[in-house]
Structures are given as structure tokens and as C-alpha cells.
Design an enzyme around this catalytic site. Sequence first.
Site, mmCIF file in Angstrom:
data_model
loop_
_atom_site.group_PDB
_atom_site.id
_atom_site.type_symbol
_atom_site.label_atom_id
_atom_site.label_comp_id
_atom_site.label_asym_id
_atom_site.label_seq_id
_atom_site.Cartn_x
_atom_site.Cartn_y
_atom_site.Cartn_z
ATOM 1 N N HIS A 87 14.197 -6.514 -10.085
ATOM 2 C CA HIS A 87 13.668 -7.971 -9.737
ATOM 3 C C HIS A 87 14.532 -8.513 -8.880
ATOM 4 O O HIS A 87 14.878 -9.823 -8.862
ATOM 5 C CB HIS A 87 13.724 -8.849 -11.052
ATOM 6 C CG HIS A 87 12.533 -8.043 -11.897
ATOM 7 N ND1 HIS A 87 11.231 -8.216 -11.787
ATOM 8 C CD2 HIS A 87 12.754 -7.408 -13.068
ATOM 9 C CE1 HIS A 87 10.707 -7.435 -12.428
ATOM 10 N NE2 HIS A 87 11.449 -7.187 -13.398
ATOM 11 N N HIS A 94 24.150 -11.658 -6.149
ATOM 12 C CA HIS A 94 24.160 -12.823 -6.560
ATOM 13 C C HIS A 94 23.821 -13.096 -8.181
ATOM 14 O O HIS A 94 23.361 -12.373 -8.770
ATOM 15 C CB HIS A 94 23.080 -13.967 -5.912
ATOM 16 C CG HIS A 94 21.676 -13.373 -5.954
ATOM 17 N ND1 HIS A 94 21.083 -12.161 -5.411
ATOM 18 C CD2 HIS A 94 20.691 -13.988 -6.524
ATOM 19 C CE1 HIS A 94 19.816 -12.208 -5.519
ATOM 20 N NE2 HIS A 94 19.696 -13.149 -6.559
#
Length: 131
Positions: A87, A94
Amino acid sequence: MNCIFCKIIKKEIPCHKLVETELSLAFLDVNPLNKGHALVIPKQHAQKLHELSDASLRDLLPIAKQIAVALGAENYNILQNNGRIAHQAVDHVHFHVIPKDPNGGLEIEWDVQEAAKQDLPQLAEQLRQKL
């Protein structure tokens, strides 16, 4: 390079900055799962966590912690994904800091599998040898 996060770091795209260090940048997510959803990114471009320098890694989590504290959320998620099937939507490492409350936040369902307990000692030894 066409990386949206690199463009934010270079100030080619604006952001709502929360924290900036020599190695990292944190800002509010423009598509939040809940109010206060923030992103913490390294200034070093790396697609996946294992490609990132240890110095950058050491800088990221204290910032995520500071944001979690500043949010004052009793419950929150710190999320980091690596690869499309995991995903990851932006190919730049990040961390999401996502406050959770009864009205919103990250929804996760774990599709757990029962481990073959007889295989765990051998797997642990194989991994230890590589660490």
C-alpha cells in the site's frame, strides 16, 4: 525526478510544514484520514525503508513522536509502507502519524495466520545470522 515529496522538500510544491530538520520534513497530509494526519519524510530520496541511511532513520521517529504528543491524541497509528502491494502510494519513504478516535482514523483488519510453531526456531536462527 518526478517525486512529489522531493518537490515539496525543494519548495516547488507548498506544504503546511510542522517540523524541519537538516534530514527530515514533517507536514500535514492534504488527504487526511483524520484531523491532524501528518507525514514525516526524509530529505534523502529513497523508495523503501531499507534503502534509507541510518542517519535519516534516526531523525524520523523522534519527529513522529513529537507530532503524536502535539496532537494530544490518546490513540494514534504510526504507519510506514514499502512497495505497492504493501500500500505504498508515493515512492519516497514516509511515515504517517494518524490520530485515531471513534469518528475517524486508520482502519486495519489483520489477516493473521497461525505460525507453524515447529518452524519458528529455525526461522529465527536464519534471520539472526543475517542481522
